[in-house]
Write a protein that holds these residues in place. Structure first.
Motif, mmCIF file in Angstrom:
data_model
loop_
_atom_site.group_PDB
_atom_site.id
_atom_site.type_symbol
_atom_site.label_atom_id
_atom_site.label_comp_id
_atom_site.label_asym_id
_atom_site.label_seq_id
_atom_site.Cartn_x
_atom_site.Cartn_y
_atom_site.Cartn_z
ATOM 1 N N PRO A 255 59.904 -89.829 -9.356
ATOM 2 C CA PRO A 255 60.124 -89.700 -7.909
ATOM 3 C C PRO A 255 61.562 -90.004 -7.535
ATOM 4 C CG PRO A 255 58.124 -90.959 -8.372
ATOM 5 C CD PRO A 255 58.846 -90.804 -9.673
ATOM 6 N N CYS A 256 62.202 -89.101 -6.801
ATOM 7 C CA CYS A 256 63.601 -89.279 -6.451
ATOM 8 C C CYS A 256 63.854 -88.633 -5.097
ATOM 9 C CB CYS A 256 64.511 -88.654 -7.508
ATOM 10 S SG CYS A 256 64.347 -86.866 -7.634
ATOM 11 N N ASN B 210 57.045 -88.877 -1.647
ATOM 12 C CA ASN B 210 57.895 -87.768 -2.086
ATOM 13 C C ASN B 210 57.340 -87.159 -3.369
ATOM 14 O OD1 ASN B 210 58.527 -90.079 -3.591
ATOM 15 N ND2 ASN B 210 60.610 -89.400 -3.978
ATOM 16 N N PHE B 211 56.026 -87.094 -3.462
ATOM 17 C CA PHE B 211 55.328 -86.507 -4.600
ATOM 18 C C PHE B 211 53.976 -86.011 -4.124
ATOM 19 C CE2 PHE B 211 55.136 -91.143 -4.531
ATOM 20 C CZ PHE B 211 53.791 -91.353 -4.252
ATOM 21 N N LEU B 212 53.363 -85.126 -4.923
ATOM 22 C CA LEU B 212 52.045 -84.576 -4.625
ATOM 23 C C LEU B 212 51.123 -84.833 -5.809
ATOM 24 C CD1 LEU B 212 53.109 -81.138 -3.086
ATOM 25 C CD2 LEU B 212 52.299 -83.153 -1.840
ATOM 26 N N PHE B 213 49.883 -85.189 -5.512
ATOM 27 C CA PHE B 213 48.854 -85.436 -6.526
ATOM 28 C C PHE B 213 47.964 -84.204 -6.554
ATOM 29 C CE2 PHE B 213 45.206 -88.239 -8.088
ATOM 30 C CZ PHE B 213 45.795 -88.478 -9.315
ATOM 31 N N VAL B 214 47.834 -83.563 -7.718
ATOM 32 C CA VAL B 214 47.071 -82.334 -7.812
ATOM 33 C C VAL B 214 46.040 -82.437 -8.927
ATOM 34 C CG1 VAL B 214 49.019 -80.991 -6.970
ATOM 35 C CG2 VAL B 214 48.647 -81.187 -9.423
ATOM 36 N N ARG B 215 44.902 -81.779 -8.724
ATOM 37 C CA ARG B 215 43.869 -81.684 -9.751
ATOM 38 C C ARG B 215 43.896 -80.284 -10.335
ATOM 39 N NH1 ARG B 215 37.931 -82.356 -7.728
ATOM 40 N NH2 ARG B 215 38.325 -80.219 -7.046
ATOM 41 N N LEU B 216 43.930 -80.235 -11.659
ATOM 42 C CA LEU B 216 44.005 -78.956 -12.351
ATOM 43 C C LEU B 216 42.675 -78.217 -12.293
ATOM 44 C CD1 LEU B 216 46.023 -80.146 -15.475
ATOM 45 C CD2 LEU B 216 46.885 -78.746 -13.591
ATOM 46 N N PRO B 217 42.686 -76.903 -12.501
ATOM 47 C CA PRO B 217 41.434 -76.144 -12.514
ATOM 48 C C PRO B 217 40.532 -76.561 -13.667
ATOM 49 C CG PRO B 217 43.333 -74.674 -12.274
ATOM 50 C CD PRO B 217 43.873 -76.026 -12.623
ATOM 51 N N VAL B 218 39.276 -76.196 -13.567
ATOM 52 C CA VAL B 218 38.306 -76.497 -14.618
ATOM 53 C C VAL B 218 38.769 -75.908 -15.942
ATOM 54 C CG1 VAL B 218 35.942 -76.072 -15.417
ATOM 55 C CG2 VAL B 218 36.366 -76.617 -13.023
ATOM 56 N N GLY B 219 38.688 -76.703 -16.986
ATOM 57 C CA GLY B 219 39.062 -76.248 -18.311
ATOM 58 C C GLY B 219 40.501 -76.495 -18.677
ATOM 59 N N ALA B 220 41.335 -76.899 -17.714
ATOM 60 C CA ALA B 220 42.748 -77.156 -17.984
ATOM 61 C C ALA B 220 42.941 -78.637 -18.290
ATOM 62 C CB ALA B 220 43.607 -76.740 -16.802
ATOM 63 N N GLU B 221 43.419 -78.944 -19.459
ATOM 64 C CA GLU B 221 43.683 -80.317 -19.888
ATOM 65 C C GLU B 221 45.126 -80.663 -19.561
ATOM 66 O OE1 GLU B 221 43.579 -83.971 -21.248
ATOM 67 O OE2 GLU B 221 41.775 -82.747 -21.431
ATOM 68 N N GLY B 222 45.325 -81.786 -18.857
ATOM 69 C CA GLY B 222 46.643 -82.155 -18.375
ATOM 70 C C GLY B 222 47.674 -82.322 -19.464
ATOM 71 N N THR B 223 47.270 -82.863 -20.606
ATOM 72 C CA THR B 223 48.228 -83.061 -21.695
ATOM 73 C C THR B 223 48.713 -81.729 -22.260
ATOM 74 O OG1 THR B 223 46.384 -83.275 -23.235
ATOM 75 C CG2 THR B 223 47.295 -85.306 -22.325
ATOM 76 N N VAL C 192 56.700 -84.371 -8.342
ATOM 77 C CA VAL C 192 57.710 -84.846 -7.410
ATOM 78 C C VAL C 192 58.157 -83.702 -6.500
ATOM 79 C CG1 VAL C 192 60.063 -85.743 -7.246
ATOM 80 C CG2 VAL C 192 58.499 -86.654 -8.953
ATOM 81 N N VAL C 193 58.366 -84.023 -5.229
ATOM 82 C CA VAL C 193 58.852 -83.032 -4.268
ATOM 83 C C VAL C 193 60.296 -82.709 -4.589
ATOM 84 C CG1 VAL C 193 59.398 -82.626 -1.848
ATOM 85 C CG2 VAL C 193 57.255 -83.768 -2.474
#
Length: 562
Positions: A37-38, A305-318, A349-350
């Motif tokens: 975040p910056c 100054n950031f957004l929290f998002v959830r990925l679609p089904v089946g998408a692994e964040g790593t 981050v925005v």
């Protein structure tokens, strides 16, 4: 390619820092950092040139004492110096708050900034984690949080406003009511490290109210606001007795010459700083609007100054994180190692519009490939990341896992007008075994709602302890302690139970409680918090959200100047 790009972001002593690389994102080819975040608009290039010209003087001479630098900052902020303590970053102040003012226990909503969970546990304190609910947009309900604190008998309460990583925001009046309702606690900390970026309220800070109360500290971060993370400086505001206690323990020269130079420079650049905050707020709305158009991606309301998002089904964040880095030179923050979160979530981050267009284009390629709407599959081999499992295992095995048992032992201290909460949802929850035929594991409360009781409940069969993970062993021991089984049932536990094969991930919008394949649901990691009855002086916070892309810019009370 992977190694060279990774080395750009994880640079050594002879390479540019990650913060410096974040500023290279304007040309569309350099690496772009959506992780740290910056404030991308402050300091201005002219200010950086001035600092560079003074570099020799800055690094050659001793800085002024912390009292001198604090007095200059207080003149700028119109605060009494006796009520302020400056630290070498807000984390230094968190450390001293823990050592000096946290006696035995601390409550914190999760997910949140990791030092608020890790620092007290490192010094042997009990940390009571209040799970924020994904189904409610991660909004913190202060009435339920107050009830949770009373139930656990916690001595110190922490609230991050806005919260990191989700950006959840609480209005000033709500926080003042909470502080008054919990006036008997040893300490209440309101962490306002990202509050400068909020625009939902004209005067959102509770700094003035904190100075009038005997047990309240407000924490602020200058590095995050000014985009100068390498210059470690932050400050806390409290009544003179509390602030003086912390200030007396800090070294006389705990602030460096760079921090001093920036503090003394700020009075000449107030207009540029205010303009930078306005631009970040505009960018936040535009960035959230663009991300919300991606199929299956959930964007949660944020005042940071950031957004929290959830990925679609089946998408692994790593997997998404690694491909964004190696294929597109974009670094994102995957949140699987945050307690109370999972690898299904990213914190982004925005950044300016040119970088956001590049982010959205890269995410479209990584998530959907050539077919928009088809989520990226997980790697078939090589990765075993799941939704928050590592974070929960670490919590149980390395910290205060015994704290979960205190929910049954500690007597509840009643809050006026607040009925006792049911036992479910207290403490860090544990996952339950998936039922026969179920495609994915579900939270315990959800399973109870779906299954009508047609016969007397019996003790469930369990797998041998030797074949279970540490988290599952804790679940088995908890079940045995809460409901002792008769002898015949105990004999049955010697027989292993074959787990059903997981069903394929469903297509379409993400249903609640669906985990990354082979992992835990976010609800299982966070648990279920039962709704609390209304409190006369503490109204539950309303659930807010961004229902669709057409609701900008006033959704969730955002986009209003203030």
């Amino acid at each position: 390619m992977a190694g060279s790009v990774t080395s750009l972001f994880r640079s050594g002593a002879h390479s540019p820092s990650m913060a410096a690389l974040a500023r290279e994102g304007g040309d569309g080819t350099g690496p772009v950092d959506f992780c740290i975040p910056c404030n991308p608009y402050f300091p201005t290039p002219a200010m950086m040139e001035t600092m560079a010209a003074r570099l020799k003087d800055i690094i050659t001479f001793y800085p002024s004492s912390a009292d001198t630098i604090t007095a200059e900052l207080c003149q700028l902020l119109q605060l009494p110096p006796q009520a302020v303590a400056m630290g070498n970053g807000s984390t230094e102040l968190i450390t001293w708050i823990d050592h000096l003012l946290v006696r035995e226990s601390l409550a914190i909503p999760v997910p949140t900034f990791g030092r608020w969970t890790d620092q007290p546990m490192e010094t042997g304190k009990r940390v009571d984690m209040f799970p924020l609910q994904e189904s409610n947009g991660f909004a913190l309900d202060l009435a339920q949080y107050a009830e949770f604190i009373r139930k656990r008998g916690t001595k110190v309460a922490v609230i991050c406003n806005p919260n990191n990583p989700d950006g959840g925001f609480l209005h000033k009046q709500q926080l003042v009511q909470f502080m008054d309702a919990m006036a008997d606690l040893d300490l209440i900390v309101i962490d306002e490290s990202f509050l400068e970026f909020a625009d939902a309220e004209a005067e959102p800070s509770v700094v003035q109210e904190a100075m009038l109360r005997p047990n309240v500290i407000v924490l602020r971060s200058l590095g995050k606001n000014f985009g100068l993370h390498g210059i470690r400086f932050g400050y806390m505001v409290a009544n003179p007795a509390l602030a003086g206690k912390v200030r007396s323990m800090l070294p006389k020269w705990n602030l460096n010459a760079f921090a001093e130079y920036v503090v003394f420079m700020l009075k000449e650049h107030g207009a540029e700083y205010a303009q930078s905050l306005l631009q970040v707020r505009r960018d936040r709305l535009e960035m959230a609007s663009q991300l919300s158009l991606l199929p299956g991606l959930t964007v949660y309301p944020s005042q940071g100054n950031f957004l929290f998002v959830r990925l679609p089904v089946g998408a692994e964040g790593t997997v998404v994180r690694d491909r964004m880095l190696t294929e597109h030179r974009i670094l994102v923050r995957e949140c699987g190692n945050k307690i109370g979160s999972s690898s299904r979530f990213l914190r982004l981050v925005v950044r300016p519009e040119v970088d956001v267009r590049r982010l959205v284009s890269a995410m479209e390629q990584v998530l959907y490939g050539t077919r928009r709407g088809a989520a990226v599959p997980e790697l078939s081999t090589g990765t075993s990341y799941s939704s928050g499992t590592a974070a929960v295992d670490r919590l149980v095995s390395e910290t205060n896992g015994a704290g979960m048992q205190l929910a049954q032992a500690v007597g509840a201290m009643p809050v006026p007008g607040l009925a006792a909460a049911p036992a479910a949802g207290v403490g860090m929850p544990l996952p339950v075994a998936a039922q026969q035929g179920a495609g994915m594991p579900m939270p315990a409360a959800a399973m109870q709602m779906q299954q009508p009781q047609q016969q007397p409940q019996q003790q469930p069969m369990m797998a041998p302890v030797a074949q279970m993970s540490p988290l599952a062993q804790m679940a088995q021991m908890a079940q045995m302690a809460q409901a002792p089984a008769p002898a015949p049932i105990q004999m049955q536990m010697q027989t292993p139970v074959q787990a059903p094969a997981p069903a394929p991930a469903p297509a379409g919008p993400t249903p609640p409680g669906v985990p990354a394949r082979g992992g835990l649901t976010a609800a299982q990691v966070r648990g279920m918090t039962a709704p609390a009855p209304p409190v006369p002086d503490l109204a539950p916070a309303p659930a807010t959200g961004w229902p669709n892309a057409q609701s900008w810019p006033n959704a969730a009370g955002m986009g209003q100047a203030g």
